[in-house]
Design a protein around this motif. Structure first.
Motif, short mmCIF file in Angstrom:
data_model
loop_
_atom_site.label_atom_id
_atom_site.label_comp_id
_atom_site.label_asym_id
_atom_site.label_seq_id
_atom_site.Cartn_x
_atom_site.Cartn_y
_atom_site.Cartn_z
N GLN A 219 0.82 -1.22 0.00
CA GLN A 219 0.00 0.00 0.00
C GLN A 219 0.85 1.26 0.00
O GLN A 219 1.87 1.35 0.70
CB GLN A 219 -0.87 0.01 1.26
N GLY A 220 0.42 2.20 -0.78
CA GLY A 220 1.06 3.50 -0.79
C GLY A 220 2.43 3.53 -1.42
O GLY A 220 3.17 4.49 -1.25
N LYS A 223 1.87 2.81 -6.70
CA LYS A 223 1.44 2.09 -7.91
C LYS A 223 0.19 2.69 -8.54
O LYS A 223 0.02 2.68 -9.76
CB LYS A 223 1.25 0.60 -7.64
N ARG A 224 -0.67 3.24 -7.69
CA ARG A 224 -1.91 3.81 -8.25
C ARG A 224 -1.60 5.04 -9.10
O ARG A 224 -2.09 5.17 -10.23
CB ARG A 224 -2.88 4.18 -7.13
N ARG A 247 -14.17 1.17 0.95
CA ARG A 247 -13.66 2.25 1.80
C ARG A 247 -14.14 3.59 1.24
O ARG A 247 -14.46 3.70 0.06
CB ARG A 247 -12.14 2.21 1.90
N TYR A 250 -10.69 9.12 -0.07
CA TYR A 250 -9.80 10.08 0.59
C TYR A 250 -10.07 11.44 -0.05
O TYR A 250 -10.68 11.53 -1.11
CB TYR A 250 -8.33 9.75 0.32
N TYR A 259 -11.59 4.93 -7.79
CA TYR A 259 -12.32 3.69 -7.50
C TYR A 259 -13.79 3.93 -7.79
O TYR A 259 -14.23 5.09 -7.92
CB TYR A 259 -12.23 3.33 -6.01
N GLN A 278 -11.86 -10.85 -9.12
CA GLN A 278 -11.14 -11.09 -7.87
C GLN A 278 -11.55 -10.03 -6.86
O GLN A 278 -11.96 -8.93 -7.23
CB GLN A 278 -9.62 -11.12 -8.06
N TYR A 287 -11.94 -4.73 -1.64
CA TYR A 287 -11.55 -4.21 -2.94
C TYR A 287 -11.83 -5.29 -3.97
O TYR A 287 -11.73 -6.47 -3.68
CB TYR A 287 -10.05 -3.90 -2.96
N HIS A 307 -4.01 -1.83 -10.52
CA HIS A 307 -3.05 -1.97 -9.41
C HIS A 307 -3.71 -2.81 -8.34
O HIS A 307 -4.93 -2.75 -8.15
CB HIS A 307 -2.66 -0.61 -8.85
N MET A 308 -2.92 -3.60 -7.68
CA MET A 308 -3.50 -4.41 -6.59
C MET A 308 -2.42 -5.02 -5.70
O MET A 308 -1.25 -5.02 -6.05
CB MET A 308 -4.38 -5.51 -7.16
N GLU A 309 -2.86 -5.54 -4.56
CA GLU A 309 -1.96 -6.20 -3.62
C GLU A 309 -1.71 -7.64 -4.07
O GLU A 309 -2.39 -8.17 -4.96
CB GLU A 309 -2.59 -6.21 -2.22
N ARG A 343 1.79 11.16 3.93
CA ARG A 343 0.46 11.22 3.29
C ARG A 343 -0.63 11.61 4.29
O ARG A 343 -1.74 11.94 3.90
CB ARG A 343 0.11 9.87 2.64
N TYR A 346 -2.78 7.69 7.09
CA TYR A 346 -2.69 6.36 7.69
C TYR A 346 -2.46 6.43 9.19
O TYR A 346 -1.71 7.27 9.68
CB TYR A 346 -1.53 5.57 7.07
#
Ligand SMILES: Nc1ncnc2c1ncn2[C@@H]1O[C@H](COP(=O)(O)OP(=O)(O)OP(=O)(O)O)[C@@H](O)[C@H]1O
Length: 634
Positions: A219-220, A223-224, A247, A250, A259, A278, A287, A307-309, A343, A346
């Protein structure tokens, strides 16, 4: 006897059995420093005492009146402890017995699984008996205990099997591969429960997977932003795949851009509607990537960038898509932490999680070389994007060059070699996406099996007809007789956007009915249709009419004419589209019968029954017709 005698004189006593007496207290053993086995079963002892520092390895206090476990802390040598038939409610008091291997607590009052935490650290404990305790009534009791006490080999006088151990871990702490497999299974099942659709736009070529670029990393890590930037920069090639999340946005994030922000309930409904390819739980939110998100990009003739984990990657790897994965990996933890802090969105705990997940990625690189197609260290923000762009450009450029050479070769010699195909930007991307796969890598086994199948000379007449028709048109294009159809196909233009099965079907009908009608047609329509391959349904129609091979030998002129005819008046097209999409239409012999599964062109992983119901995105058929689009058949 009701009272224990003083046994101090028996210094060398090693075993003592005083079962079935009336003792209410343990006493008189303090000097028995050689005593290793003591049994006081079936007495009236209500409290464990008087055993301080004795070298006992076996202790039996079965059938007494004990309510708690105490006074055993100093008996470090204890290996076998029998406390069955008492009134014990908690396992507290056992935690220091580090070499305890057998514990019998049958017929006590233990009711909570969480009591196991007191013996969780006893790594030599192999045999535990909790039979006839209230805890047995708890749901998933056995699996939970097996999970909490993973060293056990016997539980409640039954062997703990390897399968039980694996199941318990998969249930309570599943490895991410298991999570991904379950996630995939869930979506597949829900998808199969829906009316099936053919998603032609994700299958621009039967020979190559639809190109998806996945940027992954913790995260963070940026990549986004990189995905957005790449899609803006190379907007001829990439479109951003917008995921759904539960979520909240932001500050500065927009619905439908970063999103699709949805409620938990909506997300759940979408799962049940088989929308997702997925999904993943992250930081208490959900997500997910939907089929529609990919379709939306694919319909613009672009490759999809998401982008994803890591869990998402694992899940996607189970699907029929075959993306390229670029890992963005922070290697300077301090810098990464600093970036996350800066940022200001978090919590410290979130930062800890994100940082700890770096190991997940590095372990994956170590344990599964080739899992990611590329790894870019992302500590230096100035350098990351150029590096990513360079990598992607290299894919594209090298393939474009290859494509050019192919074209030239085609020009010179392949007029007689119908197997050569000129590339398009998207197809070159696709070919590159598949080019660097290693056949010896089991992760790609599926892919290569499929390619193998595609290379198989056994094609059915319809496929042959389709291939010949395409080849003919390609030869024409290369010789300058018609526009560069392949390059036109995948341009980011709605004109060339592929369409649904139903639409293709109607197009084919239109073509087949008006093959010999000459009418004026635009270049786009020619380009688009010229590339067409018969849809499965159209192929079916051809077969029903016994004319599949007839099509195979049709001339380019026939094509031009049929393509032109495909672009006849809008009213005609609307009418035919309506006919084609109407389940009750009498559009071909037997069309009023239950839809028959038509032959699927090679390369499609999922055999899908063309749906007569409208797509969740609205009827592509109507949409395409309204836009005056011509169809690209697959
Ligand atoms: N469909 C998905 N599957 C798996 N992971 C996803 C998916 N969509 C988003 N993610 C990942 O979930 C994590 C949390 O996303 P979120 O957007 O809340 O994080 P973020 O703080 O904005 O960080 P980032 O800039 O990495 O997106 C990110 O790593 C993101 O890439």
């Amino acid at each position: 006897m009701t009272k224990m005698k003083d046994l101090s004189a028996y210094l060398c006593l090693t075993k003592l059995d005083l079962d079935y007496n009336g003792f209410s207290e343990i006493s008189g053993l303090e000097q028995c420093t050689m005593l290793t086995h003591l049994s006081l079963a079936h007495n009236r002892i209500s409290r464990i005492s008087g055993l301080y520092n004795l070298p006992l390895s076996h202790l039996c206090l079965r059938g007494n009146q004990l309510e708690r476990i105490e006074g055993l802390e100093t008996i470090k040598s204890l290996q076998f402890l029998d406390l069955s038939l008492n009134r014990i409610r908690s396992l507290s008091g056992l935690q220091n017995l580090c070499i305890l291997s057998s514990l019998n607590l049958k017929k006590n009052l233990i009711s909570e699984i969480k009591e196991c935490k007191h013996i969780h650290e006893l790594s030599l404990l192999r045999d535990l008996n909790l039979l006839q305790n209230p805890v047995q009534e708890q749901q998933d009791y056995r699996l939970s205990v097996v999970f909490l006490l993973q060293h056990l080999t016997m539980l409640d006088q039954e062997k703990v099997t390897a399968e039980e151990k694996v199941s318990s871990v998969n249930k309570y702490d599943p490895p991410i591969e298991v999570v991904a497999a379950r996630d995939h299974m869930t979506h597949l099942v829900y998808q199969l429960m829906q009316p099936q659709m053919l998603y032609d736009s994700t299958l621009p070529s039967a020979d190559s997977p639809y190109p998806i670029l996945v940027l992954t990393g913790p995260q963070g890590c940026g990549k986004r932003e990189l995905a957005h930037r790449l899609c803006q920069d190379l907007n001829e090639c990439f479109g951003y795949g917008i995921c759904h999340t539960t979520r909240g946005p932001y500050f500065g994030e927009e619905n439908g851009i970063d999103y699709h922000f949805v409620s938990e309930e909506d997300f759940q409904n979408m799962i049940h509607m088989g929308k997702f390819i997925q999904t993943m739980h992250y930081g208490g939110h959900r997500y997910g990537l939907t089929r529609d998100a990919i379709e939306e990009v694919a319909r613009d003739g672009l490759a999809c960038c998401v982008h994803m984990e890591l869990e998402g990657v694992l899940s996607l790897k189970n699907s029929f898509f075959e993306p390229r994965y670029v890992l963005l990996l922070p290697t300077d933890v301090e810098k990464y932490t600093g970036h996350l802090k800066s940022r200001s969105i978090y919590e410290p705990a979130q930062i800890d999680v994100a940082v700890s997940r770096i190991d997940l990625y590095t372990n994956t690189i170590e344990q599964q070389p080739g899992f990611f197609d590329n790894v870019i260290p992302c500590d230096d923000w100035e350098e990351v994007y150029p590096t990513l762009r360079q990598i992607v450009k290299e894919y594209l450029l090298s393939e474009e060059l290859k494509g050019e050479n192919n074209n030239r070769a085609d020009d010179a010699s392949t007029a007689h070699e119908p197997d050569e195909k000129p590339p398009s930007p998207l197809s070159t991307l696709m070919s590159h996406f598949s080019a660097t796969l290693d056949p010896s890598d089991p992760a790609h086994a599926n892919y290569f099996t499929r390619i193998q199948a595609e290379l198989s000379p056994q094609k059915n007449p319809t496929e042959l007809a389709s291939i010949r028709r395409r080849e003919q048109l390609v030869r024409e294009a290369v010789m300058g007789k018609s526009p560069g159809v392949y390059s036109l196909l995948f341009k980011s233009s709605t004109q060339n956007a592929p369409s649904s099965q139903q639409n293709s079907d109607s197009q084919h009908l239109e073509e087949s009915r008006e093959t010999h009608t000459k009418s004026s047609g635009s270049e786009e329509s020619h380009a688009s249709t010229a590339l067409s391959v018969p849809t499965s349904a159209a192929a079916f129609e051809e077969q029903v009419n016994g004319s599949a091979l007839g099509h195979a030998v049709e001339t380019p002129k026939d094509h031009l004419e049929s393509d032109q005819s495909a672009n006849t008046s809008r009213a005609d097209s609307d009418h035919l589209a309506a006919v084609a999409s109407s389940p009750s239409s009498d559009r071909r012999p037997g069309s009023n019968m239950k839809p028959l599964l038509p032959p699927i062109p090679a390369g499609r992983k999922t055999p899908l029954v063309p749906s007569m119901s409208p797509s969740p995105r609205g009827s592509p058929n109507t949409a395409a017709t309204e836009e005056g689009q011509t169809n690209t058949e697959q």
